[in-house]
Design a protein around this motif. Structure first.
Motif, PDB file in Angstrom:
ATOM      1  N   LYS A 179       2.762  -8.462  25.705  1.00 53.37           N
ATOM      2  CA  LYS A 179       4.094  -9.060  25.559  1.00 53.37           C
ATOM      3  C   LYS A 179       4.298  -9.595  24.143  1.00 53.37           C
ATOM      4  O   LYS A 179       5.358  -9.396  23.532  1.00 53.37           O
ATOM      5  CB  LYS A 179       4.272 -10.186  26.591  1.00 53.37           C
ATOM      6  CG  LYS A 179       4.479  -9.684  28.010  1.00 53.37           C
ATOM      7  CD  LYS A 179       4.264 -10.761  29.051  1.00 53.37           C
ATOM      8  CE  LYS A 179       5.252 -11.878  28.972  1.00 53.37           C
ATOM      9  NZ  LYS A 179       5.066 -12.841  30.103  1.00 53.37           N
ATOM     10  N   LYS A 180       3.292 -10.266  23.607  1.00 54.55           N
ATOM     11  CA  LYS A 180       3.393 -10.785  22.239  1.00 54.55           C
ATOM     12  C   LYS A 180       3.557  -9.648  21.238  1.00 54.55           C
ATOM     13  O   LYS A 180       4.354  -9.742  20.288  1.00 54.55           O
ATOM     14  CB  LYS A 180       2.148 -11.608  21.905  1.00 54.55           C
ATOM     15  CG  LYS A 180       2.046 -12.925  22.657  1.00 54.55           C
ATOM     16  CD  LYS A 180       0.734 -13.629  22.332  1.00 54.55           C
ATOM     17  CE  LYS A 180       0.583 -14.920  23.139  1.00 54.55           C
ATOM     18  NZ  LYS A 180      -0.733 -15.577  22.891  1.00 54.55           N
ATOM     19  N   GLU A 198      -0.393 -10.811  28.471  1.00 50.89           N
ATOM     20  CA  GLU A 198       0.101 -11.753  27.474  1.00 50.89           C
ATOM     21  C   GLU A 198       0.053 -11.158  26.079  1.00 50.89           C
ATOM     22  O   GLU A 198       1.000 -11.310  25.279  1.00 50.89           O
ATOM     23  CB  GLU A 198      -0.707 -13.058  27.531  1.00 50.89           C
ATOM     24  CG  GLU A 198      -0.488 -13.866  28.790  1.00 50.89           C
ATOM     25  CD  GLU A 198       0.983 -14.198  29.021  1.00 50.89           C
ATOM     26  OE1 GLU A 198       1.668 -14.576  28.036  1.00 50.89           O
ATOM     27  OE2 GLU A 198       1.455 -14.065  30.161  1.00 50.89           O
ATOM     28  N   GLU A 199      -1.042 -10.474  25.748  1.00 53.82           N
ATOM     29  CA  GLU A 199      -1.164  -9.873  24.421  1.00 53.82           C
ATOM     30  C   GLU A 199      -0.175  -8.730  24.240  1.00 53.82           C
ATOM     31  O   GLU A 199       0.395  -8.551  23.152  1.00 53.82           O
ATOM     32  CB  GLU A 199      -2.593  -9.396  24.198  1.00 53.82           C
ATOM     33  CG  GLU A 199      -3.594 -10.545  24.089  1.00 53.82           C
ATOM     34  CD  GLU A 199      -5.023 -10.060  23.889  1.00 53.82           C
ATOM     35  OE1 GLU A 199      -5.263  -8.841  24.055  1.00 53.82           O
ATOM     36  OE2 GLU A 199      -5.886 -10.891  23.559  1.00 53.82           O
ATOM     37  N   GLU A 216       7.588  -6.284  33.471  1.00 56.31           N
ATOM     38  CA  GLU A 216       7.799  -6.860  32.145  1.00 56.31           C
ATOM     39  C   GLU A 216       8.188  -5.793  31.111  1.00 56.31           C
ATOM     40  O   GLU A 216       8.217  -6.072  29.903  1.00 56.31           O
ATOM     41  CB  GLU A 216       6.517  -7.570  31.678  1.00 56.31           C
ATOM     42  CG  GLU A 216       6.093  -8.742  32.538  1.00 56.31           C
ATOM     43  CD  GLU A 216       6.976  -9.957  32.327  1.00 56.31           C
ATOM     44  OE1 GLU A 216       7.756  -9.968  31.357  1.00 56.31           O
ATOM     45  OE2 GLU A 216       6.867 -10.905  33.140  1.00 56.31           O
ATOM     46  N   THR A 273      -5.009 -11.522  30.399  1.00 51.54           N
ATOM     47  CA  THR A 273      -4.984 -11.571  28.932  1.00 51.54           C
ATOM     48  C   THR A 273      -4.231 -10.380  28.361  1.00 51.54           C
ATOM     49  O   THR A 273      -3.448 -10.513  27.409  1.00 51.54           O
ATOM     50  CB  THR A 273      -6.420 -11.597  28.381  1.00 51.54           C
ATOM     51  OG1 THR A 273      -7.117 -12.721  28.930  1.00 51.54           O
ATOM     52  CG2 THR A 273      -6.420 -11.693  26.865  1.00 51.54           C
TER      53      THR A 273
END
Length: 483
Positions: A139-140, A136-137, A165, A133
Motif C-alpha cells: 500500500k505504501k 502495508e508495504e 485494497e 507486513t
C-alpha cells in the motif's frame, strides 16, 4: 518465428514423454531421516520412535523423468534477455524459492533458479515477509508510486484482502502467461477468478504441505496390513468403501474401534475428496453456489459412519484426536501438519490420501488457507518479464519440486518411508477452493460452509435454502460480472 534446433529437440522430447506413461521409480537407500533446524542444518528428527525395527531408512527419491520434462517446459517458453535485471519474489515462506533458506532443499532450488536466471538473464532474489507486513508495504509503495515486488506469494486466504485494497493485477492481462499449462494448478485458477479477473495462481514452484489426509494406526494393523494399505493407495484403489473394509478389522482387536472423526475442517476435506465444491466460479461468470441437496449424500454417509463408530465407544467429537493417539481407533481424518496431535511414542501412525468415491476417480485434497499462490502487484510496468519468469519458475519446477517437498517432509514430519510416497499422491491431488480464497471479504461463504457441515454431520437442512439465497446475493454484490 523460427524455431531453433534446441527448442525443436526439447519439444520433441516433451511430446515423446507425454505420450508415454510415467510411473514412480523405486526408492533408493540413503541417509537417515532428519529434521531441519532454524539454521538449515539437519538433525535427527523426534519421530524416530515410530519406526519399525526392520525398516530400511532412506531418503525419498522420485521419477527421473520430471527434471527432463521441467527442462523441456522451460525451453519451450520464449527466450528474452532482460539485461541482468533483479527479479524480486516476496513470500512468507521462501523454502522453495531461496537457495539459502533451507540447506536440505538448497541444491534443488539453486539448480531451478539458475536455469530461469540463465534463460532470461536476470537475478532472482527473495524477501521473506508475512502477509500483514506485505499488505502495508504494498500500500505504501502504491501511494508513493514506487516499485515493491515483481511477485508476491500470498496465502490463498489473503488474496481477497489484497484485492479489496486494489493491490493485485489481473493475471490475464500479462503477456506470454498461459494459465492452462500443466505446471499451473488449474483449480487454483478457478478458485482465484472473479468476473474477468484472475488474481493468483498456484504452481509447481509453490507446493502445499499442510494437506488433509487419512491417518491410520500402523502399530495396530502391523506391517503386513499397513503395506497392503499403502499399495492399495499407490494403485489408485483406496476408496471410502475400502477404508471401511479395513476399519472393520477392529472387530478382532480388543479395545480398538474402527474410526474416529473430529468435526469442522475434516468435513470439508471429505466433501472435496468426493469431487464436490461449494461455489462455481470462472472467467466471464458471477460466482454462485454449486451445490444441490443431494451433493452431501456421500459425504454424510462416510462422515457419519466415523462419527457413529466413535459414539458407540462413548468418544465425543472433541476427543477424536486424543482417542486415536491413545490407540483406540484404526482410522481418522486429519492433516499432514497435525500429525503430532495424533501420534505418541506408543502409537505408530501412517498417512494415506483422502479416499475416492470410485477407484476411477482422482485423489482430491483440499488446500488450506495458508497454501501459497503467486500474485502480481497492481501498477507494475515490467509485465513481459514478470509473465515469463512467473511461467519459467513454475515450468522449471515441474514434478520434481513436489517430490523434493515430500523428501523434506519425510525428513521432518512424515512417520515412515512409504508415507513419503503417500504424500506425493496427496500433493498431486491438491484442490484449491473458492470459499477458502474469498471468505474474508464475503462472510456468507463461511456461513454457507458451516451450513454444509451441519448437513453432513446431522442432516439439518433447515438453514440451507436461506443460506443459498444470501450467498448468491452477496457474491453478485461483491463480485459482479462487470469487474
Amino acid at each position: 518465428m523460427r524455431m531453433t534446433k534446441k527448442t525443436l529437440a526439447a519439444l520433441l522430447l516433451l511430446l515423446s514423454l507425454l505420450l508415454t506413461s510415467c510411473s514412480l521409480t523405486l526408492n533408493t537407500p540413503g541417509e537417515t531421516d532428519a529434521d531441519t533446524d532454524e539454521t538449515g542444518d539437519v538433525a535427527v528428527r523426534p519421530a524416530e520412535t515410530e519406526r519399525e525395527e526392520d525398516e530400511t531408512v532412506y531418503r525419498y527419491a522420485g521419477n527421473p523423468d520430471y527434471p527432463i520434462l521441467a527442462d523441456a517446459y522451460l525451453d519451450a517458453l520464449p527466450n528474452m534477455d532482460f539485461g541482468g535485471a533483479t527479479f524480486i519474489i516476496t513470500s512468507p515462506d521462501v523454502t522453495f524459492l531461496d537457495p539459502d533458506a533451507v540447506r536440505y532443499v538448497s541444491d534443488t532450488v539453486k539448480k531451478r533458479n539458475d536455469a530461469v536466471e540463465e534463460k532470461y538473464n536476470i537475478n532472482i532474489t527473495t524477501a521473506e515477509s508475512d502477509a500483514a507486513t506485505m499488505i502495508e508495504e504494498a500500500k505504501k509503495a502504491r501511494l508513493a508510486g514506487m516499485y515493491y515486488s515483481d511477485i508476491m506469494c500470498l496465502p490463498v486466504s489473503e488474496v481477497c484482502v489484497f484485492d479489496a485494497e486494489d493491490l493485485l493485477m489481473n493475471l490475464r492481462s500479462l503477456p506470454h502467461l498461459d494459465l492452462s499449462k500443466p505446471y499451473f494448478n488449474a483449480t487454483s485458477v478457478e478458485a482465484t477468478t472473479v468476473g474477468y479477473r484472475t488474481l493468483g495462481v498456484a504452481g509447481e514452484a509453490t507446493p502445499a504441505s499442510d494437506l488433509p489426509c487419512v491417518i491410520f494406526n500402523r502399530g495396530a494393523f502391523g506391517k503386513k496390513v499397513s503395506d497392503e494399505l499403502y499399495t492399495l493407495a499407490e494403485d489408485g484403489k483406496f476408496t471410502w468403501d475400502r477404508l471401511f473394509e479395513y476399519a472393520a478389522l477392529a472387530g478382532n482387536m480388543e479395545g480398538v474401534i474402527p474410526s474416529v472423526l473430529a468435526p469442522g475442517e475434516s468435513l470439508d476435506g471429505i466433501f472435496v475428496s468426493l469431487g464436490e465444491k461449494y461455489v462455481a466460479s470462472g472467467v466471464k461468470s458471477v460466482p454462485s453456489v454449486a451445490t444441490v441437496q443431494n451433493s452431501f449424500d456421500w459425504a454424510a454417509t462416510y462422515a457419519r459412519a466415523m462419527f457413529n463408530s466413535a459414539a458407540s465407544a462413548g468418544i465425543p467429537h472433541d476427543e477424536a484426536a486424543k482417542a486415536f493417539s491413545n490407540g483406540k481407533a484404526l482410522f481418522t481424518v486429519g492433516s499432514v501438519g497435525s500429525l503430532d496431535d495424533y501420534r505418541t511414542s506408543d502409537v505408530r501412525v501412517g498417512i494415506l490420501p483422502m479416499p475416492k468415491h470410485r477407484a476411477e476417480d482422482p485423489y482430491r485434497t483440499l488446500a488450506d488457507g495458508d497454501s501459497l499462490v503467486m500474485t502480481v502487484p497492481a501498477g507494475t510496468t515490467n509485465n513481459e518479464m514478470i509473465s515469463l519468469v512467473l511461467s519459467g519458475i513454475n515450468a522449471a519446477s515441474y514434478g520434481y519440486v513436489t517430490e523434493q517437498n515430500a523428501s523434506y517432509l519425510h525428513a521432518s514430519t512424515l512417520p515412515d518411508n512409504r508415507s513419503a510416497d503417500m504424500f506425493e499422491l496427496i500433493a498431486r491431488g491438491t484442490v484449491y477452493d473458492f470459499t477458502v480464497t474469498f471468505e474474508k471479504t464475503v462472510p456468507a461463504l463461511s456461513e454457507f460452509r458451516s451450513v454444509v457441515r451441519g448437513i453432513i454431520e446431522n442432516g439439518d437442512f433447515s438453514p440451507y435454502d436461506a443460506a443459498v439465497t444470501k450467498l448468491n446475493r452477496d457474491l453478485a454484490a461483491v463480485y459482479p460480472l462487470a469487474n
